[in-house]
Structure formats: structure tokens, C-alpha cells
Design a protein around this motif. Structure first.
Motif, PDB file in Angstrom:
ATOM      1  N   ILE A  13      -1.963  20.047  21.431  1.00  0.00           N
ATOM      2  CA  ILE A  13      -1.036  19.406  22.357  1.00  0.00           C
ATOM      3  C   ILE A  13       0.130  18.846  21.536  1.00  0.00           C
ATOM      4  O   ILE A  13      -0.035  17.858  20.830  1.00  0.00           O
ATOM      5  N   PRO A  14       1.318  19.469  21.590  1.00  0.00           N
ATOM      6  CA  PRO A  14       2.430  19.048  20.728  1.00  0.00           C
ATOM      7  C   PRO A  14       2.861  17.598  20.928  1.00  0.00           C
ATOM      8  O   PRO A  14       3.370  16.978  20.001  1.00  0.00           O
ATOM      9  N   SER A  15       2.653  17.052  22.118  1.00  0.00           N
ATOM     10  CA  SER A  15       3.107  15.685  22.397  1.00  0.00           C
ATOM     11  C   SER A  15       2.115  14.617  21.938  1.00  0.00           C
ATOM     12  O   SER A  15       2.375  13.422  22.096  1.00  0.00           O
ATOM     13  N   TYR A  37       2.253  13.671  13.841  1.00  0.00           N
ATOM     14  CA  TYR A  37       2.230  14.822  14.729  1.00  0.00           C
ATOM     15  C   TYR A  37       2.247  16.120  13.932  1.00  0.00           C
ATOM     16  O   TYR A  37       2.642  16.135  12.764  1.00  0.00           O
ATOM     17  N   ALA A  38       1.844  17.210  14.573  1.00  0.00           N
ATOM     18  CA  ALA A  38       1.756  18.509  13.901  1.00  0.00           C
ATOM     19  C   ALA A  38       3.087  18.938  13.292  1.00  0.00           C
ATOM     20  O   ALA A  38       3.116  19.599  12.252  1.00  0.00           O
ATOM     21  N   ASP A  39       4.214  18.527  13.905  1.00  0.00           N
ATOM     22  CA  ASP A  39       5.517  18.917  13.383  1.00  0.00           C
ATOM     23  C   ASP A  39       6.037  17.974  12.297  1.00  0.00           C
ATOM     24  O   ASP A  39       7.168  18.104  11.836  1.00  0.00           O
ATOM     25  N   GLY A  40       5.205  16.994  11.888  1.00  0.00           N
ATOM     26  CA  GLY A  40       5.578  16.085  10.812  1.00  0.00           C
ATOM     27  C   GLY A  40       6.171  14.760  11.274  1.00  0.00           C
ATOM     28  O   GLY A  40       6.366  13.856  10.460  1.00  0.00           O
ATOM     29  N   ARG A  41       6.476  14.639  12.574  1.00  0.00           N
ATOM     30  CA  ARG A  41       6.995  13.360  13.076  1.00  0.00           C
ATOM     31  C   ARG A  41       5.960  12.272  12.869  1.00  0.00           C
ATOM     32  O   ARG A  41       4.754  12.532  12.865  1.00  0.00           O
ATOM     33  N   MET A  42       6.448  11.033  12.727  1.00  0.00           N
ATOM     34  CA  MET A  42       5.565   9.884  12.589  1.00  0.00           C
ATOM     35  C   MET A  42       6.025   8.782  13.537  1.00  0.00           C
ATOM     36  O   MET A  42       7.223   8.570  13.710  1.00  0.00           O
ATOM     37  N   SER A  54       4.437   5.299  19.619  1.00  0.00           N
ATOM     38  CA  SER A  54       3.123   4.759  19.238  1.00  0.00           C
ATOM     39  C   SER A  54       2.938   3.367  19.830  1.00  0.00           C
ATOM     40  O   SER A  54       3.880   2.589  19.906  1.00  0.00           O
ATOM     41  N   MET A  55       1.721   3.084  20.238  1.00  0.00           N
ATOM     42  CA  MET A  55       1.385   1.766  20.770  1.00  0.00           C
ATOM     43  C   MET A  55       0.000   1.369  20.270  1.00  0.00           C
ATOM     44  O   MET A  55      -0.865   2.223  20.088  1.00  0.00           O
ATOM     45  N   LEU A  56      -0.203   0.068  20.069  1.00  0.00           N
ATOM     46  CA  LEU A  56      -1.534  -0.410  19.708  1.00  0.00           C
ATOM     47  C   LEU A  56      -2.464  -0.245  20.905  1.00  0.00           C
ATOM     48  O   LEU A  56      -2.035  -0.342  22.065  1.00  0.00           O
TER      49      LEU A  56
END
Length: 96
Positions: A13-15, A37-42, A54-56
Motif C-alpha cells: 500500500i503506497p500510502s 515509506y517504500a519510496d523513501g519518504r519519512m 505521521s501521528m502518535l
């Protein structure tokens, strides 16, 4: 006393992140989190700050054996130094 956990999430799931790093307190509440993420995003989150979606968690994290009961999740306890390295990388990537 803090604990540091990496969870590899096996999916396509890319998202959604494929790797989640969490700093949790003695009651298993997340204090800081990094998602990769798989595409390297953080993305990352801490009290009062959320970046990249991102959320706690809104509830305490389950124990590692409970997480591992679902075969798509592979949890591993990591060192504080390992967490701090990925935290610094997330901050740097996001220009924080």
C-alpha cells in the motif's frame, strides 16, 4: 524508562509506511515516532508536532508478541542509539 521498537510492515500500500520506529514509555505510550515509506519518504511525530502525515498512537502500543501475532508485522526491539539515528535522519530529511 523508554523502550525503542522497529516494526516492519509487509504490504504493498503506497500510502502506508513499511517501517515504523517508536519510542514508548513504561506504559507503552508512544512519545516519538518515525515512519518510512517504500519510496523513501519519512514522516515523524512527537508531542505537539506531526510531520508528513505521521501521528502518535491514540492508545498504548501492544506488546511485541501481540504485534507479531499478525504476520504482516515484524517487531524488533532496538537500541536508543538506533532510534536517535533514525530520528535525526527524519528531522534532517524534513529540514527541521
Amino acid at each position: 524508562m523508554m523502550k525503542y521498537i522497529r516494526v516492519n510492515w509487509i504490504h504493498v500500500i503506497p500510502s502506508e509506511p513499511t517501517c515504523i520506529y517508536s519510542e514508548v514509555d513504561s506504559n507503552r505510550w508512544e512519545r516519538r515516532k518515525v515512519e518510512i515509506y517504500a519510496d523513501g519518504r519519512m514522516g515523524f511525530a512527537e508531542d505537539g508536532r506531526s510531520v508528513g502525515g505521521s501521528m502518535l498512537s491514540t492508545e498504548p502500543l501492544p506488546a511485541e508478541d501481540e504485534i507479531a501475532a499478525d504476520s504482516q508485522f515484524v517487531p524488533t526491539e532496538i537500541s536508543e542509539d538506533d532510534f536517535e539515528s533514525i530520528w535525526a535522519a527524519a528531522l534532517s530529511m524534513r529540514g527541521v
